[in-house]
Design a protein around this motif. Sequence first.
Motif, PDB file in Angstrom:
ATOM      1  N   HIS A   1      11.227  54.976   9.329  1.00 10.69           N
ATOM      2  CA  HIS A   1      12.351  56.041   9.140  1.00 10.69           C
ATOM      3  C   HIS A   1      11.897  57.428   8.735  1.00 10.69           C
ATOM      4  O   HIS A   1      12.195  58.454   9.358  1.00 10.69           O
ATOM      5  CB  HIS A   1      13.315  55.700   8.063  1.00 10.69           C
ATOM      6  CG  HIS A   1      14.271  54.331   8.623  1.00 10.69           C
ATOM      7  ND1 HIS A   1      14.913  53.555   7.715  1.00 10.69           N
ATOM      8  CD2 HIS A   1      14.650  53.908   9.905  1.00 10.69           C
ATOM      9  CE1 HIS A   1      15.610  52.754   8.482  1.00 10.69           C
ATOM     10  NE2 HIS A   1      15.441  52.995   9.944  1.00 10.69           N
ATOM     11  N   LYS A   2      10.927  57.434   7.874  1.00 13.82           N
ATOM     12  CA  LYS A   2      10.303  58.575   7.658  1.00 13.82           C
ATOM     13  C   LYS A   2       9.622  59.195   8.890  1.00 13.82           C
ATOM     14  O   LYS A   2       9.728  60.588   9.116  1.00 13.82           O
ATOM     15  CB  LYS A   2       9.116  58.513   6.605  1.00 13.82           C
ATOM     16  CG  LYS A   2       8.403  59.488   5.987  1.00 13.82           C
ATOM     17  CD  LYS A   2       7.469  59.415   5.037  1.00 13.82           C
ATOM     18  CE  LYS A   2       7.048  58.141   4.732  1.00 13.82           C
ATOM     19  NZ  LYS A   2       5.597  58.031   3.706  1.00 13.82           N
ATOM     20  N   ASN A   3       8.886  58.513   9.669  1.00 15.11           N
ATOM     21  CA  ASN A   3       8.413  59.061  10.813  1.00 15.11           C
ATOM     22  C   ASN A   3       9.118  59.583  11.764  1.00 15.11           C
ATOM     23  O   ASN A   3       9.202  60.820  12.359  1.00 15.11           O
ATOM     24  CB  ASN A   3       7.231  58.009  11.587  1.00 15.11           C
ATOM     25  CG  ASN A   3       6.080  57.790  10.681  1.00 15.11           C
ATOM     26  OD1 ASN A   3       5.582  58.598   9.925  1.00 15.11           O
ATOM     27  ND2 ASN A   3       5.640  56.551  10.682  1.00 15.11           N
ATOM     28  N   LEU A   4      10.447  58.952  11.859  1.00 12.23           N
ATOM     29  CA  LEU A   4      11.536  59.277  12.952  1.00 12.23           C
ATOM     30  C   LEU A   4      11.858  60.434  12.473  1.00 12.23           C
ATOM     31  O   LEU A   4      12.305  61.405  13.197  1.00 12.23           O
ATOM     32  CB  LEU A   4      12.509  58.440  13.080  1.00 12.23           C
ATOM     33  CG  LEU A   4      12.139  57.079  13.843  1.00 12.23           C
ATOM     34  CD1 LEU A   4      12.890  55.941  13.651  1.00 12.23           C
ATOM     35  CD2 LEU A   4      11.903  57.635  15.479  1.00 12.23           C
ATOM     36  N   LEU A   5      12.247  60.641  11.387  1.00 13.32           N
ATOM     37  CA  LEU A   5      12.865  62.005  10.454  1.00 13.32           C
ATOM     38  C   LEU A   5      11.865  63.103  10.790  1.00 13.32           C
ATOM     39  O   LEU A   5      12.384  64.216  11.300  1.00 13.32           O
ATOM     40  CB  LEU A   5      13.405  61.879   9.053  1.00 13.32           C
ATOM     41  CG  LEU A   5      14.339  60.805   8.891  1.00 13.32           C
ATOM     42  CD1 LEU A   5      14.809  60.911   7.393  1.00 13.32           C
ATOM     43  CD2 LEU A   5      15.691  61.501   9.476  1.00 13.32           C
TER      44      LEU A   5
ATOM     45  N   TYR B   1      13.148  66.362  12.793  1.00 10.84           N
ATOM     46  CA  TYR B   1      13.356  67.446  12.349  1.00 10.84           C
ATOM     47  C   TYR B   1      12.286  68.453  11.823  1.00 10.84           C
ATOM     48  O   TYR B   1      12.587  69.753  11.781  1.00 10.84           O
ATOM     49  CB  TYR B   1      14.281  67.004  11.171  1.00 10.84           C
ATOM     50  CG  TYR B   1      15.521  66.362  11.529  1.00 10.84           C
ATOM     51  CD1 TYR B   1      16.595  66.977  12.041  1.00 10.84           C
ATOM     52  CD2 TYR B   1      15.873  65.027  11.070  1.00 10.84           C
ATOM     53  CE1 TYR B   1      17.726  66.292  12.450  1.00 10.84           C
ATOM     54  CE2 TYR B   1      16.918  64.254  11.556  1.00 10.84           C
ATOM     55  CZ  TYR B   1      17.835  65.161  12.146  1.00 10.84           C
ATOM     56  OH  TYR B   1      19.083  64.405  12.727  1.00 10.84           O
ATOM     57  N   ASP B   2      11.105  67.887  11.762  1.00 13.41           N
ATOM     58  CA  ASP B   2      10.089  68.786  11.404  1.00 13.41           C
ATOM     59  C   ASP B   2       9.330  69.191  12.585  1.00 13.41           C
ATOM     60  O   ASP B   2       8.925  70.382  12.945  1.00 13.41           O
ATOM     61  CB  ASP B   2       9.151  67.982  10.609  1.00 13.41           C
ATOM     62  CG  ASP B   2       8.186  69.184   9.723  1.00 13.41           C
ATOM     63  OD1 ASP B   2       8.471  70.275   9.373  1.00 13.41           O
ATOM     64  OD2 ASP B   2       6.969  68.813   9.679  1.00 13.41           O
ATOM     65  N   MET B   3       9.155  68.320  13.796  1.00 10.10           N
ATOM     66  CA  MET B   3       8.381  68.504  14.761  1.00 10.10           C
ATOM     67  C   MET B   3       9.525  69.036  15.740  1.00 10.10           C
ATOM     68  O   MET B   3       8.770  69.386  17.086  1.00 10.10           O
ATOM     69  CB  MET B   3       7.320  67.486  15.064  1.00 10.10           C
ATOM     70  CG  MET B   3       6.333  66.935  14.136  1.00 10.10           C
ATOM     71  SD  MET B   3       5.300  65.944  14.425  1.00 10.10           S
ATOM     72  CE  MET B   3       4.124  66.822  15.891  1.00 10.10           C
ATOM     73  N   CYS B   4      10.552  69.005  15.886  1.00  5.81           N
ATOM     74  CA  CYS B   4      11.504  69.365  16.908  1.00  5.81           C
ATOM     75  C   CYS B   4      11.336  68.371  18.206  1.00  5.81           C
ATOM     76  O   CYS B   4      11.659  69.282  19.072  1.00  5.81           O
ATOM     77  CB  CYS B   4      11.829  70.785  16.987  1.00  5.81           C
ATOM     78  SG  CYS B   4      11.964  71.817  15.400  1.00  5.81           S
ATOM     79  N   LEU B   5      11.066  67.311  18.039  1.00  2.41           N
ATOM     80  CA  LEU B   5      10.996  66.639  19.394  1.00  2.41           C
ATOM     81  C   LEU B   5      12.206  66.032  19.806  1.00  2.41           C
ATOM     82  O   LEU B   5      13.208  65.757  18.877  1.00  2.41           O
ATOM     83  CB  LEU B   5       9.963  65.351  19.200  1.00  2.41           C
ATOM     84  CG  LEU B   5       8.525  65.836  18.704  1.00  2.41           C
ATOM     85  CD1 LEU B   5       7.656  64.370  18.614  1.00  2.41           C
ATOM     86  CD2 LEU B   5       7.956  66.689  19.723  1.00  2.41           C
TER      87      LEU B   5
END
Length: 170
Positions: A120-124, A128-132
Amino acid sequence: MRNELINDMFKKKMNLIYKYLVKLGCNQDSAEDIVQDTFYKALKYIDGIQTDKVSAWLFKVAINKYYDLCRKNNRHVHLNIDEEIFKESLTDRKLVEDFILDEERKKEILDTLNSISEIHKNLLFFKYDMCLSYKEIAELLEINENTVKTYLFRAREQFKKLWRDKYEER
């Protein structure tokens, strides 16, 4: 065709992998080493990698190398928010109190992020951080796009629940 694939890997994917590793908490030198090792391994095994799965393969190799490094150094994986970007977002009009409150909020967000499951941390982070896009995340993780949407929904819900439990009680 092979040179185009190598150029594509180097230009697009390696920078993304480097940023991801740094966000996971890897120092810049180690991240550069991991990216270089990953690229070397990709060149070495280029004939055995399916063209449509190159991104996922590169990410998996890099992440596994990072986890190996963490095990070797006996540390835990924690997400970091880029200090420079965070500080640049502060305007001159803000008071010291606002800066301190922002720092506290950042710590709260990081604590909450580091409390949720790794996937879940990686998906977020990807979203939201890498805008993929959902499609890009699905390709990286080699899962269905609808599964990404479902997991991201669960990740947001897990984050919200932990946030409410920790910080909205005040």
